[in-house]
Design a protein around this motif. Structure first.
Motif, PDB file in Angstrom:
ATOM      1  N   ALA A 222       0.799  -1.223   0.000  1.00 33.57           N
ATOM      2  CA  ALA A 222       0.000   0.000   0.000  1.00 33.57           C
ATOM      3  C   ALA A 222       0.835   1.279   0.000  1.00 33.57           C
ATOM      4  CB  ALA A 222      -0.967  -0.013   1.185  1.00 33.57           C
ATOM      5  N   PRO A 223       1.892   1.410   0.809  1.00 29.01           N
ATOM      6  CA  PRO A 223       2.643   2.678   0.806  1.00 29.01           C
ATOM      7  C   PRO A 223       3.192   3.048  -0.568  1.00 29.01           C
ATOM      8  CG  PRO A 223       3.225   1.360   2.727  1.00 29.01           C
ATOM      9  CD  PRO A 223       2.401   0.480   1.848  1.00 29.01           C
ATOM     10  N   ALA A 224       3.651   2.054  -1.355  1.00 32.89           N
ATOM     11  CA  ALA A 224       4.200   2.367  -2.669  1.00 32.89           C
ATOM     12  C   ALA A 224       3.129   2.897  -3.616  1.00 32.89           C
ATOM     13  CB  ALA A 224       4.855   1.120  -3.271  1.00 32.89           C
ATOM     14  N   ALA A 225       1.859   2.516  -3.396  1.00 31.55           N
ATOM     15  CA  ALA A 225       0.761   2.987  -4.242  1.00 31.55           C
ATOM     16  C   ALA A 225       0.136   4.272  -3.710  1.00 31.55           C
ATOM     17  CB  ALA A 225      -0.315   1.907  -4.355  1.00 31.55           C
ATOM     18  N   GLY A 226       0.651   4.796  -2.589  1.00 33.55           N
ATOM     19  CA  GLY A 226       0.113   6.032  -2.029  1.00 33.55           C
ATOM     20  C   GLY A 226      -1.187   5.836  -1.279  1.00 33.55           C
ATOM     21  N   VAL A 227      -1.453   4.636  -0.810  1.00 31.21           N
ATOM     22  CA  VAL A 227      -2.677   4.343  -0.053  1.00 31.21           C
ATOM     23  C   VAL A 227      -2.360   4.451   1.429  1.00 31.21           C
ATOM     24  CG1 VAL A 227      -4.434   2.616   0.464  1.00 31.21           C
ATOM     25  CG2 VAL A 227      -3.575   2.865  -1.875  1.00 31.21           C
TER      26      VAL A 227
ATOM     27  N   VAL B  16      -5.660   5.778   8.133  1.00 34.22           N
ATOM     28  CA  VAL B  16      -6.816   6.668   7.991  1.00 34.22           C
ATOM     29  C   VAL B  16      -8.077   5.816   7.950  1.00 34.22           C
ATOM     30  CG1 VAL B  16      -7.946   8.341   6.470  1.00 34.22           C
ATOM     31  CG2 VAL B  16      -5.463   8.413   6.791  1.00 34.22           C
ATOM     32  N   PRO B  17      -9.155   6.203   8.648  1.00 30.64           N
ATOM     33  CA  PRO B  17     -10.396   5.413   8.584  1.00 30.64           C
ATOM     34  C   PRO B  17     -10.839   5.173   7.138  1.00 30.64           C
ATOM     35  CG  PRO B  17     -10.558   7.071  10.299  1.00 30.64           C
ATOM     36  CD  PRO B  17      -9.273   7.347   9.567  1.00 30.64           C
ATOM     37  N   TRP B  18     -11.447   4.013   6.915  1.00 37.72           N
ATOM     38  CA  TRP B  18     -11.859   3.631   5.561  1.00 37.72           C
ATOM     39  C   TRP B  18     -12.765   4.674   4.933  1.00 37.72           C
ATOM     40  CZ3 TRP B  18     -10.765   0.328   1.758  1.00 37.72           C
ATOM     41  CH2 TRP B  18     -11.718   0.130   0.750  1.00 37.72           C
ATOM     42  N   ARG B  19     -13.658   5.229   5.706  1.00 38.80           N
ATOM     43  CA  ARG B  19     -14.615   6.190   5.155  1.00 38.80           C
ATOM     44  C   ARG B  19     -13.939   7.471   4.682  1.00 38.80           C
ATOM     45  NH1 ARG B  19     -16.283   7.050  10.829  1.00 38.80           N
ATOM     46  NH2 ARG B  19     -18.047   5.656  10.463  1.00 38.80           N
ATOM     47  N   GLU B  20     -12.716   7.754   5.157  1.00 35.47           N
ATOM     48  CA  GLU B  20     -12.018   8.977   4.772  1.00 35.47           C
ATOM     49  C   GLU B  20     -11.039   8.762   3.618  1.00 35.47           C
ATOM     50  OE1 GLU B  20     -10.240  10.837   8.142  1.00 35.47           O
ATOM     51  OE2 GLU B  20     -12.055  10.681   9.391  1.00 35.47           O
ATOM     52  N   LEU B  21     -10.876   7.527   3.167  1.00 33.60           N
ATOM     53  CA  LEU B  21     -10.003   7.284   2.021  1.00 33.60           C
ATOM     54  C   LEU B  21     -10.640   7.837   0.751  1.00 33.60           C
ATOM     55  CD1 LEU B  21      -8.782   3.607   2.647  1.00 33.60           C
ATOM     56  CD2 LEU B  21      -7.531   5.735   3.081  1.00 33.60           C
ATOM     57  N   SER B  22      -9.810   8.232  -0.193  1.00 29.48           N
ATOM     58  CA  SER B  22     -10.321   8.742  -1.462  1.00 29.48           C
ATOM     59  C   SER B  22     -10.891   7.599  -2.304  1.00 29.48           C
ATOM     60  CB  SER B  22      -9.209   9.457  -2.233  1.00 29.48           C
ATOM     61  OG  SER B  22      -8.196   8.523  -2.616  1.00 29.48           O
ATOM     62  N   GLU B  23     -11.609   7.970  -3.330  1.00 30.45           N
ATOM     63  CA  GLU B  23     -12.204   6.967  -4.203  1.00 30.45           C
ATOM     64  C   GLU B  23     -11.113   6.143  -4.897  1.00 30.45           C
ATOM     65  OE1 GLU B  23     -15.117   4.704  -5.802  1.00 30.45           O
ATOM     66  OE2 GLU B  23     -15.355   6.312  -4.322  1.00 30.45           O
TER      67      GLU B  23
ATOM     68  N   GLU C  12      -8.103   5.476  -3.730  1.00 37.20           N
ATOM     69  CA  GLU C  12      -7.503   4.564  -2.754  1.00 37.20           C
ATOM     70  C   GLU C  12      -8.402   3.353  -2.506  1.00 37.20           C
ATOM     71  OE1 GLU C  12      -4.859   7.244   0.251  1.00 37.20           O
ATOM     72  OE2 GLU C  12      -7.021   7.691   0.205  1.00 37.20           O
ATOM     73  N   ARG C  13      -9.699   3.588  -2.374  1.00 33.31           N
ATOM     74  CA  ARG C  13     -10.614   2.458  -2.162  1.00 33.31           C
ATOM     75  C   ARG C  13     -10.623   1.526  -3.376  1.00 33.31           C
ATOM     76  NH1 ARG C  13     -16.122   5.097   0.447  1.00 33.31           N
ATOM     77  NH2 ARG C  13     -15.128   6.356   2.064  1.00 33.31           N
ATOM     78  N   ARG C  14     -10.605   2.116  -4.569  1.00 31.23           N
ATOM     79  CA  ARG C  14     -10.612   1.293  -5.778  1.00 31.23           C
ATOM     80  C   ARG C  14      -9.355   0.423  -5.840  1.00 31.23           C
ATOM     81  NH1 ARG C  14     -10.253   4.989  -9.220  1.00 31.23           N
ATOM     82  NH2 ARG C  14     -12.436   5.626  -9.081  1.00 31.23           N
ATOM     83  N   TRP C  15      -8.209   0.982  -5.445  1.00 36.30           N
ATOM     84  CA  TRP C  15      -6.968   0.215  -5.461  1.00 36.30           C
ATOM     85  C   TRP C  15      -7.054  -0.957  -4.493  1.00 36.30           C
ATOM     86  CZ3 TRP C  15      -3.189  -1.161  -1.966  1.00 36.30           C
ATOM     87  CH2 TRP C  15      -1.984  -1.643  -2.498  1.00 36.30           C
TER      88      TRP C  15
ATOM     89  N   GLY D 114      -5.855  -7.098  -5.065  1.00 36.56           N
ATOM     90  CA  GLY D 114      -7.146  -6.553  -4.674  1.00 36.56           C
ATOM     91  C   GLY D 114      -8.041  -7.559  -3.968  1.00 36.56           C
ATOM     92  N   VAL D 115      -8.989  -7.025  -3.194  1.00 37.34           N
ATOM     93  CA  VAL D 115      -9.896  -7.881  -2.422  1.00 37.34           C
ATOM     94  C   VAL D 115     -10.779  -8.707  -3.352  1.00 37.34           C
ATOM     95  CG1 VAL D 115     -11.687  -7.906  -0.644  1.00 37.34           C
ATOM     96  CG2 VAL D 115      -9.889  -6.170  -0.564  1.00 37.34           C
ATOM     97  N   ARG D 116     -11.208  -8.151  -4.471  1.00 42.37           N
ATOM     98  CA  ARG D 116     -12.093  -8.887  -5.378  1.00 42.37           C
ATOM     99  C   ARG D 116     -11.409 -10.144  -5.921  1.00 42.37           C
ATOM    100  NH1 ARG D 116     -16.653  -7.353  -7.741  1.00 42.37           N
ATOM    101  NH2 ARG D 116     -16.268  -5.148  -7.303  1.00 42.37           N
ATOM    102  N   ARG D 117     -10.128 -10.024  -6.310  1.00 42.17           N
ATOM    103  CA  ARG D 117      -9.434 -11.202  -6.838  1.00 42.17           C
ATOM    104  C   ARG D 117      -9.163 -12.219  -5.735  1.00 42.17           C
ATOM    105  NH1 ARG D 117      -6.902  -7.004  -9.722  1.00 42.17           N
ATOM    106  NH2 ARG D 117      -7.452  -7.043 -11.951  1.00 42.17           N
ATOM    107  N   TYR D 118      -9.083 -11.758  -4.499  1.00 43.27           N
ATOM    108  CA  TYR D 118      -8.968 -12.695  -3.381  1.00 43.27           C
ATOM    109  C   TYR D 118     -10.203 -13.585  -3.310  1.00 43.27           C
ATOM    110  CZ  TYR D 118      -9.742 -14.139   1.479  1.00 43.27           C
ATOM    111  OH  TYR D 118     -10.048 -14.846   2.611  1.00 43.27           O
TER     112      TYR D 118
END
Length: 659
Positions: free
Chosen positions: A360-365, A369-376, A378-381, A402-406
């Motif tokens: 995550a740090p390398a992708a700038g995520v 920070v609470p999930w609800r405050e992440l940008s769109e 960041e959530r998509r990533w 990503g969670v979907r591929r999991y």
């Protein structure tokens, strides 16, 4: 009292009053002798045929044992025995009742209460057979509107094209009628032009691609000014263009066409363009604005139980099962590091949490920070993975999956029991993303049934498609169908409209006008389901049949009881025998014949206490039901009201009483 209850029931005496000795011959009654089913005490009873009969008595007196497990069971058993051994295996087989003799029994149908529907495909529309009539109606009477531009699509004839031209173009417009000529790629242009010249065609305005390297040459059939051309010449030009173009033609403004394409060349290849700047017409259903072809519908197109019409994504269920992200991330106040993603907080999936924190740090995520405050982004990533992801072999571990591929990986391992259990924790049903719950293919949703007097507001298509019609309350759907039927001329279509309107009116008569036709049968109460079965029986118009109902007023508002009685009376008027197990005094008073069982419950019941018309039972001295019907006994309506606290055993402060 009995007369007062019976007042207002139209048809109560339409067939004449009944007397106690009426219906006692074997030719006009069902004779039951020596019934011993459950607690019945060798019961002998006669039921007059072609009448509305109520069987009443205290709970446990043997009403169901007599009506359901003796009368219906014997009628159904004898009816099934008339079929071949092969056919019998498809019928429900009931055990023979303990009875000495049953004579004059009719083929029996039990309209039972209870939510016995097991399939989620069953709806109010399918139960009442309205869906079967509606799919045929839409295949014959609905009108097609293009999903892209909303324009009505009709198969064109020279007459309809001429009318459309006069509506779309100014009277002074100079028009050209064109037809497409298929030309193979390797055929020399001069050969094509020579062939056209031999038939009298001199102008070719353009050529457009036809696929596989072939071309459409657009040939001028005729040119004219709209205000001066004779109708006969116009129709002949359109008919000839349809014939030469194999059901296709185009009409262009000649001046605009020359301005855009230039003067047509007289030799060589015509000018190339991707699409001819003209309005195209076809004998088949075609939208020229969207360049889309439609086919004539079949009844199966409007059935979600048919592969022809069912949405391919949800297979006609209207819902799909998938990952529920609210279960995956139940607490949006948590950060990724503190465990926002629930399935990765233990077990063999905990490694995914470590991999997330590593990439995550390398992708700038942000991890803290609470999930609800992440940008769109960041959530998509986090959910969808790295945009540069290709597959597991080439992308992992440089890119995040990503969670979907999991969950997709878990799906591939679902042959393992513990994986299926894990998946079930994070799945739920959601509305189908393609049909949005309509259950049908997009092709079916383009057809709409329209009332002759309908004037839709701007921006809205007229009428209703089939899912929209089924989403209306039954009362509104009945009114709409009635308006649509007003302008129908064909005999067959009128019959279909009448069938649908009759069944909708039956639903309203039994107090179900608030339901929608797309309501799932599983969600209906027992009383609603039983009344729907009653309207289905009315719609079939059966005669000389025994109908058995068990407490049809259960869950029914008192104001709708009269409607229910009217529906039962319709069955009787058709020549059927209706036997109802009921306690409601309104239903008992409206009956032709009443059988009162008792005098008690269990071993104290199973005997015939009284029988005859309602007035005779009301006057019978040994009948407890008759005592209430006749007014000799009554429910204590004038009681001193008790405090809620007294009933619950607590004082006025809400504390438990010590007394």
């Amino acid at each position: 009292m009995i007369a007062g209850i019976a007042d207002g029931f139209v048809g109560r005496n339409a067939r004449g009053p009944m007397h106690e000795n009426e219906g006692r011959s074997t030719a006009s009654c069902i004779r039951i002798r020596g019934a011993r089913q459950h607690n019945l005490q060798g019961l002998d009873v006669d039921l007059p045929t072609g009448r509305f009969i109520v069987v009443t008595g205290v709970s446990g007196a043997g009403k169901s044992s007599l009506v359901i497990e003796t009368l219906y069971a014997e009628g159904q058993r004898r009816y099934v025995e008339t079929f071949s051994p092969y056919a019998r295996q498809f019928f429900e087989r009931l055990d023979a009742p303990e009875v000495d003799e049953v004579e004059g029994v009719l083929p029996a149908i039990a309209i039972e209460g209870g939510t016995s529907v097991r399939t989620s495909r069953s709806t109010v529309g399918t139960l009442t057979e309205i869906a079967d009539h509606a799919k045929w109606l839409y295949a014959r009477a609905a009108r097609l509107f293009c999903p892209g531009c909303g324009e009505e699509i009709v198969p064109h004839t020279p007459e309809t094209v001429a009318a459309d031209l006069r509506r779309r173009f100014a009277p002074a417009a100079r028009l050209a009628v064109l037809f497409p000529l298929p030309v193979p790629e390797r055929l020399p242009a001069e050969t094509v032009r020579a062939g056209l010249a031999a038939q009298g065609y001199a102008r070719v305005v353009a050529r457009t691609p036809a696929g596989d390297g072939n071309w459409w040459w657009w040939v001028v059939q005729d040119r004219f000014r709209l205000e001066t051309i004779e109708e006969r010449r116009l129709l002949e030009a359109l008919e000839a263009a349809f014939a030469q173009g194999q059901g296709r033609l185009a009409v262009a403004d000649w001046d605009e066409l020359r301005n855009r394409l230039g003067e047509p060349a007289e030799t060589g290849e015509p000018l190339f363009c991707e699409r001819i700047p003209a309005r195209e017409y076809r004998r088949e259903r075609y939208c020229g604005a969207c360049d889309r072809t439609f086919f004539d519908p079949s009844p199966g197109l409007f059935s979600f139980n048919s592969p022809v019409g069912a949405c391919p994504t949800c297979r006609g269920f209207g819902r799909v099962i998938g990952i529920d992200w609210d279960k995956v991330i139940p607490d949006p106040s948590l950060s990724l590091r503190r465990g926002a993603i629930r399935p990765w907080q233990g077990g063999f999936s905990a490694q995914c949490q470590q991999e997330l924190e590593m990439l995550a740090p390398a992708a700038g995520v942000r991890l803290d920070v609470p999930w609800r405050e992440l940008s769109e982004a960041e959530r998509r990533w986090v959910l969808e993975g790295d945009p540069d992801w290709i597959d597991w072999e080439t992308s992992w571990p440089q890119h995040w999956y990503g969670v979907r591929r999991y969950f997709e990986w878990l799906e591939s391992k679902s042959y393992k029991m513990h994986v299926r259990v894990l998946l079930s924790r994070y799945r739920s049903y959601t509305v189908c993303p393609d049909c949005h719950g309509a259950r049908l293919k997009p092709e079916a949703l383009a057809w709409r049934l329209i009332a002759a007097d309908e004037a839709p507001p701007p921006g809205r298509l007229p009428g209703h498609d089939l899912p929209e019609l089924f989403a209306l309350p039954v009362e509104e759907a009945a009114a709409f169908v009635r308006r649509c039927a007003a302008g129908i001329q064909g005999k067959t279509l009128r019959q279909v409209f009448e069938e649908i309107e009759t069944r909708l009116s039956y639903l309203c008569e039994v107090g179900l006008g608030y339901l929608t036709l797309d309501r799932a049968s599983r969600t209906l109460s027992g009383g609603e389901l039983q009344r729907i079965h009653l309207t289905t029986a009315l719609g079939t118009s059966l005669v000389e049949t025994l109908f058995v109902l068990e407490e049809p007023t259960a869950g029914l508002h008192a104001r709708d009881v009269a409607r229910l009685i009217g529906a039962i009376r319709r069955l009787v008027d058709l020549g059927n025998t209706v036997v109802v197990i009921e306690h409601d005094p309104q239903v008992i008073a409206a009956a032709d014949w009443v059988i009162d069982l008792g005098p008690g419950a269990g071993a104290q019941g199973g005997r015939l206490v009284a029988e005859g018309p309602p007035a005779a039972v009301a006057a019978h001295p040994a009948s407890l039901t008759g005592a209430y019907l006749g007014g000799r006994l009554r429910v204590q309506a004038e009681r001193t009201p008790r405090e809620v606290g007294e009933i619950l055993g607590c004082d006025s402060t809400g504390r438990a009483s010590t007394t």
